[in-house]
Design a protein around this motif. Structure first.
Motif, PDB file in Angstrom:
ATOM      1  N   PRO A   1       0.845  -1.211   0.000  1.00 30.74           N
ATOM      2  CA  PRO A   1       0.000   0.000   0.000  1.00 30.74           C
ATOM      3  C   PRO A   1       0.875   1.254   0.000  1.00 30.74           C
ATOM      4  CG  PRO A   1      -0.508  -1.425   1.893  1.00 30.74           C
ATOM      5  CD  PRO A   1       0.678  -2.022   1.216  1.00 30.74           C
ATOM      6  N   ASN A   2       0.459   2.257  -0.724  1.00 29.26           N
ATOM      7  CA  ASN A   2       1.223   3.506  -0.760  1.00 29.26           C
ATOM      8  C   ASN A   2       0.987   4.298   0.516  1.00 29.26           C
ATOM      9  OD1 ASN A   2       2.680   3.521  -3.143  1.00 29.26           O
ATOM     10  ND2 ASN A   2       0.924   4.208  -4.351  1.00 29.26           N
ATOM     11  N   ILE A   3       1.989   4.366   1.335  1.00 34.78           N
ATOM     12  CA  ILE A   3       1.877   5.139   2.570  1.00 34.78           C
ATOM     13  C   ILE A   3       2.832   6.319   2.432  1.00 34.78           C
ATOM     14  CG2 ILE A   3       2.047   5.105   5.092  1.00 34.78           C
ATOM     15  CD1 ILE A   3       0.067   2.994   4.150  1.00 34.78           C
ATOM     16  N   ASP A   4       2.269   7.478   2.284  1.00 37.11           N
ATOM     17  CA  ASP A   4       3.102   8.646   1.976  1.00 37.11           C
ATOM     18  C   ASP A   4       3.676   9.270   3.252  1.00 37.11           C
ATOM     19  OD1 ASP A   4       4.406  10.521   0.575  1.00 37.11           O
ATOM     20  OD2 ASP A   4       2.645  11.551  -0.211  1.00 37.11           O
ATOM     21  N   ILE A   5       4.571   8.542   3.885  1.00 36.42           N
ATOM     22  CA  ILE A   5       5.247   9.052   5.079  1.00 36.42           C
ATOM     23  C   ILE A   5       6.738   8.980   4.803  1.00 36.42           C
ATOM     24  CG2 ILE A   5       5.661   8.724   7.564  1.00 36.42           C
ATOM     25  CD1 ILE A   5       3.065   7.164   7.760  1.00 36.42           C
ATOM     26  N   SER A   6       7.461  10.042   5.141  1.00 36.06           N
ATOM     27  CA  SER A   6       8.923   9.974   5.031  1.00 36.06           C
ATOM     28  C   SER A   6       9.541  10.563   6.294  1.00 36.06           C
ATOM     29  CB  SER A   6       9.426  10.730   3.799  1.00 36.06           C
ATOM     30  OG  SER A   6       9.354  12.123   4.025  1.00 36.06           O
ATOM     31  N   ALA A   7      10.743  10.111   6.597  1.00 36.21           N
ATOM     32  CA  ALA A   7      11.455  10.616   7.775  1.00 36.21           C
ATOM     33  C   ALA A   7      11.761  12.105   7.586  1.00 36.21           C
ATOM     34  CB  ALA A   7      12.730   9.811   7.984  1.00 36.21           C
ATOM     35  N   THR A   8      12.041  12.501   6.356  1.00 36.82           N
ATOM     36  CA  THR A   8      12.319  13.916   6.072  1.00 36.82           C
ATOM     37  C   THR A   8      11.122  14.771   6.486  1.00 36.82           C
ATOM     38  OG1 THR A   8      13.655  13.246   4.180  1.00 36.82           O
ATOM     39  CG2 THR A   8      12.949  15.547   4.226  1.00 36.82           C
ATOM     40  N   ASP A   9       9.933  14.330   6.104  1.00 35.32           N
ATOM     41  CA  ASP A   9       8.724  15.088   6.434  1.00 35.32           C
ATOM     42  C   ASP A   9       8.503  15.129   7.944  1.00 35.32           C
ATOM     43  OD1 ASP A   9       6.228  16.441   5.802  1.00 35.32           O
ATOM     44  OD2 ASP A   9       5.265  14.594   6.483  1.00 35.32           O
TER      45      ASP A   9
ATOM     46  N   LYS B   1      10.975  13.565  24.228  1.00 35.75           N
ATOM     47  CA  LYS B   1      11.741  13.478  25.466  1.00 35.75           C
ATOM     48  C   LYS B   1      13.228  13.786  25.219  1.00 35.75           C
ATOM     49  CE  LYS B   1      12.386  10.116  28.976  1.00 35.75           C
ATOM     50  NZ  LYS B   1      12.375   8.680  29.130  1.00 35.75           N
ATOM     51  N   ASN B   2      13.729  13.401  24.061  1.00 37.10           N
ATOM     52  CA  ASN B   2      15.149  13.584  23.761  1.00 37.10           C
ATOM     53  C   ASN B   2      15.430  14.786  22.868  1.00 37.10           C
ATOM     54  OD1 ASN B   2      16.697  11.123  24.936  1.00 37.10           O
ATOM     55  ND2 ASN B   2      14.767  10.315  24.137  1.00 37.10           N
ATOM     56  N   ASN B   3      14.384  15.579  22.692  1.00 34.48           N
ATOM     57  CA  ASN B   3      14.571  16.818  21.922  1.00 34.48           C
ATOM     58  C   ASN B   3      15.165  16.626  20.537  1.00 34.48           C
ATOM     59  OD1 ASN B   3      13.933  19.492  22.622  1.00 34.48           O
ATOM     60  ND2 ASN B   3      14.968  19.088  24.586  1.00 34.48           N
ATOM     61  N   LEU B   4      14.755  15.594  19.851  1.00 33.75           N
ATOM     62  CA  LEU B   4      15.338  15.322  18.531  1.00 33.75           C
ATOM     63  C   LEU B   4      14.705  16.222  17.460  1.00 33.75           C
ATOM     64  CD1 LEU B   4      15.471  11.392  18.529  1.00 33.75           C
ATOM     65  CD2 LEU B   4      17.201  12.995  19.306  1.00 33.75           C
ATOM     66  N   TYR B   5      15.462  16.467  16.428  1.00 30.81           N
ATOM     67  CA  TYR B   5      15.019  17.164  15.205  1.00 30.81           C
ATOM     68  C   TYR B   5      14.603  18.621  15.416  1.00 30.81           C
ATOM     69  CZ  TYR B   5      14.748  12.176  14.262  1.00 30.81           C
ATOM     70  OH  TYR B   5      15.007  10.850  14.180  1.00 30.81           O
ATOM     71  N   LYS B   6      15.138  19.262  16.457  1.00 31.04           N
ATOM     72  CA  LYS B   6      14.780  20.676  16.690  1.00 31.04           C
ATOM     73  C   LYS B   6      15.638  21.579  15.803  1.00 31.04           C
ATOM     74  CE  LYS B   6      11.390  20.405  19.447  1.00 31.04           C
ATOM     75  NZ  LYS B   6      11.453  20.315  20.884  1.00 31.04           N
TER      76      LYS B   6
ATOM     77  N   ARG C   1       4.705  20.986  14.221  1.00 31.59           N
ATOM     78  CA  ARG C   1       3.447  20.381  13.746  1.00 31.59           C
ATOM     79  C   ARG C   1       3.333  18.957  14.255  1.00 31.59           C
ATOM     80  NH1 ARG C   1       3.662  21.179   7.579  1.00 31.59           N
ATOM     81  NH2 ARG C   1       1.883  19.774   7.667  1.00 31.59           N
ATOM     82  N   SER C   2       2.136  18.399  14.148  1.00 37.04           N
ATOM     83  CA  SER C   2       1.870  17.067  14.706  1.00 37.04           C
ATOM     84  C   SER C   2       2.546  15.949  13.906  1.00 37.04           C
ATOM     85  CB  SER C   2       0.365  16.838  14.706  1.00 37.04           C
ATOM     86  OG  SER C   2       0.085  15.488  14.946  1.00 37.04           O
ATOM     87  N   ILE C   3       3.015  14.926  14.636  1.00 36.51           N
ATOM     88  CA  ILE C   3       3.512  13.713  13.960  1.00 36.51           C
ATOM     89  C   ILE C   3       2.708  12.502  14.457  1.00 36.51           C
ATOM     90  CG2 ILE C   3       5.848  14.537  13.468  1.00 36.51           C
ATOM     91  CD1 ILE C   3       6.737  12.756  15.938  1.00 36.51           C
TER      92      ILE C   3
END
Ligand code: ATP
Length: 197
Positions: A159-167, A192-197, A176-178
């Motif tokens: 199934p096409n699931i349009d999710i990417s780590a970049t997004d 908790k680990n403050n990732l991707y800020k 925004r919400s993940i």
């Protein structure tokens, strides 16, 4: 003969697109196991901006908790030296541990990777060491990647699931919400680990 799917990636972070795809391939290819292998220095990515291996590994472990057939293998994270992780090298190393008489490997790659397969180290060898399973990814059509590798692999429609780590990383930066894009425990871990800020 045990059938093991090999699923390599940066997993920065692991997301539901990866998990849904892996479950689907497992089901369609009758795999006993899917082995997620986080990469240390991905040869074709900018290594500078990648999260620490322990964070990516911890998130994978949290995500795999829900499935008895999802395994995490840190073989590439343990490799030393400056050379990037080449899949062919990893497969040869895995073969030392899992004999060809007992285990058959299925290397799972997305269509986005198939397009770049000629840039990989010894791409032809991958087909000798494993069955290569190609899966679709939104935005890519098999007709667009009619190269010799596409013909040698097994195409498994998922199934096409349009999710990417970049997004996901972008969404976090933009506050925004993940929610529902990653497993709940992975979401908690990221905050908790403050990732991707
Ligand atoms: P990034 O956006 O950082 O490049 P990614 O979401 O593509 O990351 P990777 O860890 O690079 O994730 O991907 C590992 C593998 O998972 C690749 O083979 C990729 O094609 C596949 N993959 C990633 N997201 C999906 C998805 N939504 N559906 C199917 N396959 C996917």
């Amino acid at each position: 003969m045990k059938r093991i799917g090999i699923f390599g990636g940066t997993f920065d972070p692991i997301h539901n697109g990866h998990l849904i795809m892996a479950e689907n391939v497992k089901d369609q290819m009758h795999l006993d196991e899917v082995m997620f292998i986080p990469s240390r220095i991905p040869p074709l990515k900018d290594a500078e901006n990648i999260s620490a291996p322990e964070h990516r590994l911890n998130m994978l472990r949290l995500a795999a908790k829900g499935s008895s057939s999802f395994k995490i293998n840190d073989i590439e994270l343990k490799m030393t030296g400056d050379e990037p992780n080449y899949t062919v090298k990893t497969l040869l190393k895995l073969r030392e541990e899992f004999s060809a008489e007992q285990v058959k490997f299925y290397l799972i790659i997305g269509m986005d990777q198939l397009i770049n397969l000629h840039k990989w180290k010894d791409p032809g060898k991958l087909f000798l060491l494993t069955e290569v399973v190609i899966i679709n990814r939104p935005g890519y059509l098999i007709q667009q990647v009619e190269n010799e590798y596409a013909r040698r692999g097994i195409f498994v429609p998922v199934p096409n699931i349009d999710i990417s780590a970049t997004d996901i990383r972008f969404r976090i930066r933009e506050k925004r919400s993940i929610k529902y894009l990653v497993p709940e425990e992975v979401e908690e871990y990221i905050y908790k680990n403050n990732l991707y800020k």
